[in-house]
Design a protein around this motif. Structure first.
Motif, PDB file in Angstrom:
ATOM      1  N   LYS A  90       2.725   3.851  -1.722  1.00  0.00           N
ATOM      2  CA  LYS A  90       2.953   4.502  -3.008  1.00  0.00           C
ATOM      3  C   LYS A  90       4.315   5.191  -3.069  1.00  0.00           C
ATOM      4  O   LYS A  90       4.844   5.450  -4.150  1.00  0.00           O
ATOM      5  CB  LYS A  90       1.849   5.530  -3.273  1.00  0.00           C
ATOM      6  N   ARG A 149       0.320  -1.134  -7.839  1.00  0.00           N
ATOM      7  CA  ARG A 149      -1.011  -1.308  -8.403  1.00  0.00           C
ATOM      8  C   ARG A 149      -2.091  -1.318  -7.327  1.00  0.00           C
ATOM      9  O   ARG A 149      -1.808  -1.485  -6.136  1.00  0.00           O
ATOM     10  CB  ARG A 149      -1.048  -2.604  -9.215  1.00  0.00           C
ATOM     11  N   GLU A 150      -3.334  -1.152  -7.765  1.00  0.00           N
ATOM     12  CA  GLU A 150      -4.460  -1.110  -6.830  1.00  0.00           C
ATOM     13  C   GLU A 150      -4.611  -2.429  -6.061  1.00  0.00           C
ATOM     14  O   GLU A 150      -5.106  -2.442  -4.929  1.00  0.00           O
ATOM     15  CB  GLU A 150      -5.757  -0.795  -7.589  1.00  0.00           C
ATOM     16  N   GLN A 206       0.822  -1.212   0.000  1.00  0.00           N
ATOM     17  CA  GLN A 206       0.000   0.000   0.000  1.00  0.00           C
ATOM     18  C   GLN A 206       0.858   1.264   0.000  1.00  0.00           C
ATOM     19  O   GLN A 206       0.333   2.371   0.106  1.00  0.00           O
ATOM     20  CB  GLN A 206      -0.922  -0.001   1.242  1.00  0.00           C
TER      21      GLN A 206
END
Length: 215
Positions: free
Chosen positions: A141, A195-196, A139
């Protein structure tokens, strides 16, 4: 002291079988005679790997196996029996792979990707092919553009699977594979995208542009 890991222990006493080592809590373990060095004495700190011997007793050894607890490695299958399989991990006693930890049928002489795990119920180490349960979604970024350590896994339809920083699932797309990659190799990569779904897109080159085209 921890099973499956490199431990720094202190020689407490010598006995006919070898040297008895202790940790900070005074837990004791045997280092057999064949590993002892002439200049060692009581109080000497030694670096050892802790495992269980064929009699299921805790023992220290000086060899470093191909895989440590929580790590990943491609290991060769050397035996299959009614209880599971055994793989060579660089020590005298082979490493057990229960049937429940196999993703498919194994073949003697073939290498597969494993992780080393610890069973709290039986107080034993075992190998598992279910490596993804050891990985977590990313998670963070802020990792984008950062240099990271990558473990090279197997090929996929999209490119080469990798394990990032020993904890995240990643992928190098085919058109970003710019050098020869060897299964089981550890090298440097760069995070192109988080990525998500928590997986990481990895490139082998330093990222100069914040945009990343995986196509």
């Amino acid at each position: 002291m921890q099973l499956g890991k490199i431990n720094h222990l202190t020689i407490q006493r010598f006995a006919p079988p070898g040297a008895y080592l202790v940790d900070a809590q005074e837990n004791e373990i045997l280092l057999p005679n064949k590993y002892l060095e002439p200049d060692w004495k009581e109080g000497t700190e030694v670096e050892v790997f802790v495992m269980k011997d064929s009699s299921d007793r805790m023992v220290a050894v000086k060899e470093t196996p191909y895989i440590l607890l929580g790590d990943f490695a491609f290991l060769e299958v050397v035996e299959i029996n009614p209880y599971g399989a055994f793989v060579d991990w660089g020590l005298d006693k082979d490493l057990f792979v229960p049937f429940a930890e196999q993703r498919h049928a194994l073949q003697i002489g073939e290498k597969y990707l494993f992780t080393l795990m610890y069973d709290y119920d039986t107080d034993r180490l075992f190998a598992s092919m279910k490596v993804k349960k050891m990985l977590v979604p990313c998670q963070d970024k802020s990792l984008e553009g950062q240099e990271v350590s990558i473990f090279i896994g197997d090929d996929s339809k999209l490119g080469r699977n990798v394990i990032v920083e020993n904890r995240y699932e990643g992928l190098i797309y085919k058109n970003h594979v710019t050098k020869m990659l060897t299964e089981g190799e550890t090298m440097t990569g760069f995070v192109a995208s988080v990525r998500e779904d928590g997986k990481l897109d990895i490139t082998l080159e330093i990222i100069n542009d914040s945009r990343y085209d995986a196509a």
